[in-house]
Design an enzyme around this catalytic site. Structure first.
Site, PDB file in Angstrom:
ATOM      1  N   GLU A 127      -3.124  -4.584  -3.018  1.00 28.61           N
ATOM      2  CA  GLU A 127      -3.636  -5.484  -4.065  1.00 28.61           C
ATOM      3  C   GLU A 127      -3.633  -4.793  -5.422  1.00 28.61           C
ATOM      4  O   GLU A 127      -3.264  -5.374  -6.440  1.00 28.61           O
ATOM      5  CB  GLU A 127      -5.063  -5.925  -3.729  1.00 28.61           C
ATOM      6  CG  GLU A 127      -5.196  -6.726  -2.453  1.00 28.61           C
ATOM      7  CD  GLU A 127      -5.469  -5.862  -1.230  1.00 28.61           C
ATOM      8  OE1 GLU A 127      -4.913  -4.742  -1.130  1.00 28.61           O
ATOM      9  OE2 GLU A 127      -6.251  -6.311  -0.366  1.00 28.61           O
ATOM     10  N   GLU A 139       0.398   5.291   0.656  1.00 28.98           N
ATOM     11  CA  GLU A 139      -0.502   6.363   1.095  1.00 28.98           C
ATOM     12  C   GLU A 139      -0.033   7.717   0.558  1.00 28.98           C
ATOM     13  O   GLU A 139       1.042   7.836  -0.020  1.00 28.98           O
ATOM     14  CB  GLU A 139      -0.595   6.346   2.616  1.00 28.98           C
ATOM     15  CG  GLU A 139      -1.167   5.011   3.096  1.00 28.98           C
ATOM     16  CD  GLU A 139      -1.406   4.937   4.591  1.00 28.98           C
ATOM     17  OE1 GLU A 139      -0.895   5.778   5.345  1.00 28.98           O
ATOM     18  OE2 GLU A 139      -2.126   3.989   5.007  1.00 28.98           O
ATOM     19  N   ASN A 155       0.845  -1.196   0.000  1.00 26.68           N
ATOM     20  CA  ASN A 155       0.000   0.000   0.000  1.00 26.68           C
ATOM     21  C   ASN A 155       0.879   1.244   0.000  1.00 26.68           C
ATOM     22  O   ASN A 155       2.011   1.246   0.513  1.00 26.68           O
ATOM     23  CB  ASN A 155      -1.013  -0.002   1.153  1.00 26.68           C
ATOM     24  CG  ASN A 155      -0.412  -0.208   2.516  1.00 26.68           C
ATOM     25  OD1 ASN A 155       0.578  -0.893   2.677  1.00 26.68           O
ATOM     26  ND2 ASN A 155      -1.022   0.388   3.514  1.00 26.68           N
ATOM     27  N   CYS A 185     -10.363  -4.763   0.102  1.00 26.64           N
ATOM     28  CA  CYS A 185     -11.430  -3.756   0.121  1.00 26.64           C
ATOM     29  C   CYS A 185     -12.257  -3.851  -1.165  1.00 26.64           C
ATOM     30  O   CYS A 185     -11.871  -4.525  -2.128  1.00 26.64           O
ATOM     31  CB  CYS A 185     -10.844  -2.362   0.290  1.00 26.64           C
ATOM     32  SG  CYS A 185     -10.200  -1.650  -1.233  1.00 26.64           S
ATOM     33  N   CYS A 205      -4.088   0.731  -2.511  1.00 27.50           N
ATOM     34  CA  CYS A 205      -3.942  -0.497  -1.724  1.00 27.50           C
ATOM     35  C   CYS A 205      -2.889  -1.424  -2.330  1.00 27.50           C
ATOM     36  O   CYS A 205      -2.573  -1.347  -3.522  1.00 27.50           O
ATOM     37  CB  CYS A 205      -5.263  -1.263  -1.678  1.00 27.50           C
ATOM     38  SG  CYS A 205      -6.578  -0.421  -0.816  1.00 27.50           S
ATOM     39  N   CYS A 234     -10.484  -2.972  -4.474  1.00 28.33           N
ATOM     40  CA  CYS A 234      -9.530  -3.997  -4.910  1.00 28.33           C
ATOM     41  C   CYS A 234     -10.251  -5.232  -5.438  1.00 28.33           C
ATOM     42  O   CYS A 234      -9.784  -5.864  -6.396  1.00 28.33           O
ATOM     43  CB  CYS A 234      -8.596  -4.370  -3.758  1.00 28.33           C
ATOM     44  SG  CYS A 234      -7.459  -3.026  -3.369  1.00 28.33           S
TER      45      CYS A 234
END
Ligand code: THU
Length: 128
Positions: free
Chosen positions: A54, A43, A41, A85, A52, A88
């Site tokens: 994935e 940010e 991930n 999530c 993310c 993803c």
């Protein structure tokens, strides 16, 4: 899930750039030919731009020319191990709903199949 794939996701987790949430995630996607593509991930100070693990792994794989995948492993630091999530799930579904996955936490693991995580999925077939 193969331990090789989990180990790759664990290494990717070490690279997570998560200064805001401190929640580090690693993902490893195994392509049809056995190649492994990883992601962490990433940010951003503009929080909504966070990507993310994935989706980073999918982008890495597609950039390398891989589009057919066998399985995915996700490593997180929380229990129970987190599932991908919604965003993803949708991005993974673009390349096939038949994707076995495993979420790996510090002490337990959860196996799942993408098809079960995204019932009634919208996908490429809807545009045909
Ligand atoms: N995150 C992932 O990398 N994958 C998921 O499936 C859920 C959330 C990341 C995004 C953000 O950097 C942090 O976890 C907290 O939401």
């Amino acid at each position: 899930m193969t331990e090789t794939l989990v180990a790759a996701a664990r290494r990717a987790q070490q690279q997570a750039y998560a200064p805001y949430s401190r929640y580090q995630v690693g993902a490893a996607l195994e392509a049809e030919d056995g190649q492994i593509y990883t992601g962490c991930n990433m940010e951003n100070a503009s929080f909504g731009l966070t990507i993310c693990a994935e989706r980073t792994a999918v982008a890495t794989a597609v950039t390398a020319g891989a589009r057919r995948f066998r399985r995915i492993a996700i490593v997180v630091g929380s229990e129970p191990p987190a599932m991908p999530c919604g965003a993803c799930r949708q991005v993974l579904a673009e390349f096939g709903l038949d994707l076995p996955g495993e979420s790996v936490g510090p002490s337990t693991r959860v196996s799942w199949n993408l098809r079960d995580l995204l019932p009634g999925a919208f996908g490429p077939g809807n545009l045909a």
